[in-house]
Each structure stands twice: as C-alpha cells, then as structure tokens.
Design a protein around this motif. Sequence first.
Motif, PDB file in Angstrom:
ATOM      1  N   GLU A   1      32.489  29.750  46.652  1.00  0.00           N
ATOM      2  CA  GLU A   1      33.565  30.200  45.731  1.00  0.00           C
ATOM      3  C   GLU A   1      33.460  30.907  44.402  1.00  0.00           C
ATOM      4  OE1 GLU A   1      36.874  26.856  45.225  1.00  0.00           O
ATOM      5  OE2 GLU A   1      35.309  27.459  46.276  1.00  0.00           O
ATOM      6  N   VAL A   2      32.586  30.917  43.909  1.00  0.00           N
ATOM      7  CA  VAL A   2      32.659  32.392  42.947  1.00  0.00           C
ATOM      8  C   VAL A   2      33.094  33.525  43.498  1.00  0.00           C
ATOM      9  CG1 VAL A   2      31.157  33.662  41.610  1.00  0.00           C
ATOM     10  CG2 VAL A   2      30.797  31.099  42.403  1.00  0.00           C
ATOM     11  N   LEU A   3      32.553  33.989  44.418  1.00  0.00           N
ATOM     12  CA  LEU A   3      33.790  35.195  45.232  1.00  0.00           C
ATOM     13  C   LEU A   3      35.756  34.737  45.300  1.00  0.00           C
ATOM     14  CD1 LEU A   3      30.931  36.877  48.023  1.00  0.00           C
ATOM     15  CD2 LEU A   3      31.857  36.904  45.542  1.00  0.00           C
ATOM     16  N   ARG A   4      34.979  33.893  46.009  1.00  0.00           N
ATOM     17  CA  ARG A   4      37.200  32.917  46.106  1.00  0.00           C
ATOM     18  C   ARG A   4      37.419  32.985  44.396  1.00  0.00           C
ATOM     19  NH1 ARG A   4      40.308  29.647  45.177  1.00  0.00           N
ATOM     20  NH2 ARG A   4      38.675  27.958  44.073  1.00  0.00           N
ATOM     21  N   MET A   5      37.132  33.113  43.349  1.00  0.00           N
ATOM     22  CA  MET A   5      37.732  33.024  42.183  1.00  0.00           C
ATOM     23  C   MET A   5      37.828  33.949  41.752  1.00  0.00           C
ATOM     24  SD  MET A   5      36.545  29.775  40.394  1.00  0.00           S
ATOM     25  CE  MET A   5      36.570  27.771  41.218  1.00  0.00           C
ATOM     26  N   LEU A   6      36.803  35.169  41.970  1.00  0.00           N
ATOM     27  CA  LEU A   6      36.728  36.392  41.505  1.00  0.00           C
ATOM     28  C   LEU A   6      37.858  36.984  42.110  1.00  0.00           C
ATOM     29  CD1 LEU A   6      32.930  37.654  41.853  1.00  0.00           C
ATOM     30  CD2 LEU A   6      34.262  37.242  39.027  1.00  0.00           C
ATOM     31  N   SER A   7      38.242  37.305  43.685  1.00  0.00           N
ATOM     32  CA  SER A   7      39.073  37.878  44.682  1.00  0.00           C
ATOM     33  C   SER A   7      40.696  36.987  43.842  1.00  0.00           C
ATOM     34  CB  SER A   7      39.487  37.306  45.691  1.00  0.00           C
ATOM     35  OG  SER A   7      39.902  35.811  46.149  1.00  0.00           O
ATOM     36  N   GLU A   8      40.933  36.180  43.241  1.00  0.00           N
ATOM     37  CA  GLU A   8      42.122  35.556  42.791  1.00  0.00           C
ATOM     38  C   GLU A   8      42.393  36.044  40.834  1.00  0.00           C
ATOM     39  OE1 GLU A   8      41.711  31.373  43.501  1.00  0.00           O
ATOM     40  OE2 GLU A   8      41.490  31.194  44.799  1.00  0.00           O
ATOM     41  N   GLY A   9      41.257  37.099  41.172  1.00  0.00           N
ATOM     42  CA  GLY A   9      41.588  37.666  39.245  1.00  0.00           C
ATOM     43  C   GLY A   9      40.899  37.054  38.178  1.00  0.00           C
ATOM     44  N   MET A  10      40.217  35.601  38.513  1.00  0.00           N
ATOM     45  CA  MET A  10      39.665  35.067  37.315  1.00  0.00           C
ATOM     46  C   MET A  10      38.086  35.534  37.052  1.00  0.00           C
ATOM     47  SD  MET A  10      40.053  31.174  39.159  1.00  0.00           S
ATOM     48  CE  MET A  10      39.498  30.167  37.757  1.00  0.00           C
ATOM     49  N   ASP A  11      37.496  35.691  35.737  1.00  0.00           N
ATOM     50  CA  ASP A  11      36.639  36.379  35.327  1.00  0.00           C
ATOM     51  C   ASP A  11      35.893  35.037  35.646  1.00  0.00           C
ATOM     52  OD1 ASP A  11      36.879  34.794  32.801  1.00  0.00           O
ATOM     53  OD2 ASP A  11      37.606  35.454  31.411  1.00  0.00           O
ATOM     54  N   THR A  12      34.408  35.179  34.666  1.00  0.00           N
ATOM     55  CA  THR A  12      33.103  34.647  34.801  1.00  0.00           C
ATOM     56  C   THR A  12      32.709  33.441  33.968  1.00  0.00           C
ATOM     57  OG1 THR A  12      31.975  36.661  33.143  1.00  0.00           O
ATOM     58  CG2 THR A  12      31.409  36.640  35.693  1.00  0.00           C
ATOM     59  N   GLY A  13      33.553  33.233  32.808  1.00  0.00           N
ATOM     60  CA  GLY A  13      34.364  32.216  31.893  1.00  0.00           C
ATOM     61  C   GLY A  13      35.223  30.914  32.368  1.00  0.00           C
ATOM     62  N   GLU A  14      36.351  32.293  32.640  1.00  0.00           N
ATOM     63  CA  GLU A  14      37.702  30.715  33.997  1.00  0.00           C
ATOM     64  C   GLU A  14      36.541  30.288  34.689  1.00  0.00           C
ATOM     65  OE1 GLU A  14      40.945  33.390  33.008  1.00  0.00           O
ATOM     66  OE2 GLU A  14      40.114  33.743  34.615  1.00  0.00           O
ATOM     67  N   ILE A  15      36.297  31.077  35.623  1.00  0.00           N
ATOM     68  CA  ILE A  15      35.058  30.291  36.496  1.00  0.00           C
ATOM     69  C   ILE A  15      34.081  29.339  36.587  1.00  0.00           C
ATOM     70  CG2 ILE A  15      33.166  31.010  38.274  1.00  0.00           C
ATOM     71  CD1 ILE A  15      34.856  33.696  39.217  1.00  0.00           C
ATOM     72  N   ALA A  16      33.000  29.603  35.495  1.00  0.00           N
ATOM     73  CA  ALA A  16      32.240  28.858  34.637  1.00  0.00           C
ATOM     74  C   ALA A  16      32.698  27.522  34.458  1.00  0.00           C
ATOM     75  CB  ALA A  16      31.356  29.336  33.547  1.00  0.00           C
TER      76      ALA A  16
END
Length: 228
Positions: free
Chosen positions: A174-189
Amino acid sequence: MRDNTTFARQQDVEGGRESAPISVALRASDAILEHGINAYLTSSPRVSVLPRGSLLEADVSVLVLNNMDDEWLKVLKHDAARTFHYPIPVVIVADAISESQLNLAIEYGMTSFLPRSQTNLDQLVDAVVEASAGHSQMPEMLVFQLVAELRQRKRKTILAEVLQDSGMSAREIEVLRMLSEGMDTGEIAARMSYSERTIKGIIHDVVKRWKLRNRTHAVAYAMRVGIL
C-alpha cells in the motif's frame, strides 16, 4: 450410452453426414415461451424434445430465460450435480448475464450463451447441434469478459508467488502504491494513520530488503514484477 451417441453425432456433424435427432431437455422462464419453442424444435428433424423431467436422457440441455438470476443458477447447479458422471452441454438463451453469473454458469456446465434479442429459433437449433458435437458459442463481449477474468486470476497467482518470495506485506504494498501515485511520506502517513517516521521506516526496509537504490527504484521494481 449417451456419450457414445454424442461421439457418433460429432463424427456425423464434422463429416457432413445425416445423424439421429439430438435429444433436448428444454426449460424456459414461462409456460407460454416454453410451449412455443417446444413446438418449433419439435418441427425440426435435427432435434427431439424430451418430456419434462428427462434431463438424464438428454444430449443437450436448453434454457431460454427472460433473465439469468439466482434461481436459475440454482437450477444449473442442481443439474450439474445430477449429471456429474455424464455431463450434458448446456445452451442458455437470455437477455443478459453478469460476469459473476457467467463464471458460475460455465462452472455448472454452460457451453454456449446466445443473446435472446439477437437469436432466432434456427440459430438456437444450430447452437444445439454444435453443442452436441462439443463446440461452444459465446458472444465476443463474453469472450472478452472471460479473458479478462483469466488474466486477473493469473495476475493474482503471480502476485501471491512474488509476495511469498519477497516477504512483502500488504502494508508495504500500500505504501508503494501511494508512492507510485505521487504522494509524499507525509500524505501517506496521514492516509494510513501512521507517523511519517513509520512510513519512512517501511520504505527503508523495502529498499534494503530488495537491495535497491531509493524509493523511486522500489516503485519501479514493484511495477516490473507485477506487484503494482
């Protein structure tokens, strides 16, 4: 006995020879519809309609429906259980069928599906003859559905194998998926209700485990192996 007869008919159909009428077990959504189709099929020298309740003596089962629904799926399932040792090809004529219904109908023995609005009675007879010879008829749209479903199943199998080999967790994916969508670590958190430090730790663990350069490399690798 039915299997030998069906084989002989298949040879006749492929060789262009005349053969005995194909025994049909016919059922329809309502009595008037069933009576009308029965009368037409009875007039054809290529098929012979059996009395109601003679499924086990039939070469082909035909269902002509207003709509495919759960009740008719139960009928198909019951028929499949009754004919388990001597499977009978099933020809279904209906207005529409969903993807889930399609998969179940095939599991329960459907070999051909004819769209009711595009099928005349001569075509139904042709489909019965083809079914008795071991052939199948499916509209292009349904073939695409089946191919897409098979691809999805294959992808899930590959993904399961990759996850098992790599030791990846659902959280890491899920973290990798959100990274692939351009989200940064703050947004993912924020999205996952974790601290940013936890997200960075997850990314670090993935990069280290796979011996990759950075998070961008991790996303690219995950896409290449089919995880994303």
